[in-house]
Design a protein around this motif. Sequence first.
Motif, PDB file in Angstrom:
ATOM      1  N   UNK A 158      32.953  31.539  33.516  1.00  0.00           N
ATOM      2  CA  UNK A 158      31.823  30.679  33.834  1.00  0.00           C
ATOM      3  C   UNK A 158      31.235  30.147  32.534  1.00  0.00           C
ATOM      4  N   UNK A 159      30.758  28.927  32.562  1.00  0.00           N
ATOM      5  CA  UNK A 159      30.129  28.317  31.397  1.00  0.00           C
ATOM      6  C   UNK A 159      29.000  27.427  31.889  1.00  0.00           C
ATOM      7  N   UNK A 160      27.862  27.501  31.204  1.00  0.00           N
ATOM      8  CA  UNK A 160      26.766  26.599  31.550  1.00  0.00           C
ATOM      9  C   UNK A 160      26.018  26.197  30.289  1.00  0.00           C
ATOM     10  N   UNK A 161      25.424  25.022  30.367  1.00  0.00           N
ATOM     11  CA  UNK A 161      24.510  24.541  29.338  1.00  0.00           C
ATOM     12  C   UNK A 161      23.231  24.156  30.066  1.00  0.00           C
ATOM     13  N   UNK A 162      22.121  24.713  29.605  1.00  0.00           N
ATOM     14  CA  UNK A 162      20.823  24.459  30.229  1.00  0.00           C
ATOM     15  C   UNK A 162      19.980  23.616  29.286  1.00  0.00           C
TER      16      UNK A 162
ATOM     17  N   UNK B 170      33.588  21.677  26.935  1.00  0.00           N
ATOM     18  CA  UNK B 170      32.269  21.414  27.510  1.00  0.00           C
ATOM     19  C   UNK B 170      31.388  20.650  26.528  1.00  0.00           C
ATOM     20  N   UNK B 171      31.403  21.057  25.260  1.00  0.00           N
ATOM     21  CA  UNK B 171      30.576  20.361  24.262  1.00  0.00           C
ATOM     22  C   UNK B 171      31.011  18.905  24.130  1.00  0.00           C
TER      23      UNK B 171
ATOM     24  N   UNK C  21      23.777  27.118  25.554  1.00  0.00           N
ATOM     25  CA  UNK C  21      25.089  27.459  26.099  1.00  0.00           C
ATOM     26  C   UNK C  21      25.151  28.930  26.453  1.00  0.00           C
ATOM     27  N   UNK C  22      25.754  29.211  27.591  1.00  0.00           N
ATOM     28  CA  UNK C  22      26.079  30.577  27.969  1.00  0.00           C
ATOM     29  C   UNK C  22      27.460  30.571  28.600  1.00  0.00           C
TER      30      UNK C  22
END
Length: 171
Positions: free
Chosen positions: A74-78, A111-112, A90-91
Amino acid sequence: MDAMDLALRSWRMSDAPALAALLNDAQVQRNLRDGLPYPYTPAHARDFLEQLLVADPDKIFAYAITQAEEVVGSLSVTRQENVHRYSGELGYLLGRSHWGRGIAAWAVKQAAEELFARTDLLRIYAQPLARNLASCRVLEKAGFQLEGTLRRSAVKEGEVLDTRLYAILRP
């Protein structure tokens, strides 16, 4: 690792069992932020995915990391708020059986690049626990720069720990 087998994609409700399997591992949770239940059940995963699927798509950028169409991470950017609204935190996590294969670094880099191309974010940063050398290396391999160590900035499982601040800037 064959990058052709890897993908970042949106989460689906049908991913709940796979997400639960990833997070129902104490070794994976050891380096994540607090607040996740353990054991982590499919019901927890369904609740999380329901919230994620209605979140503001300009504030939470969340991806399932897949290999050969299997959810492996899983990857997320808040997006942050106020004067930090052009920064995203980023997590990410990867299932233990997939550690050490370059998958996380690939996902973070992809993602970046995607978020800099399609959003107005100027900066993406992460704050791994300093003891998590593998995660620090993932960020370095993905092009993030170490900006500093935040001394005694986290408490995990009763232990006072340093974190490191890594960031990558819009090219």
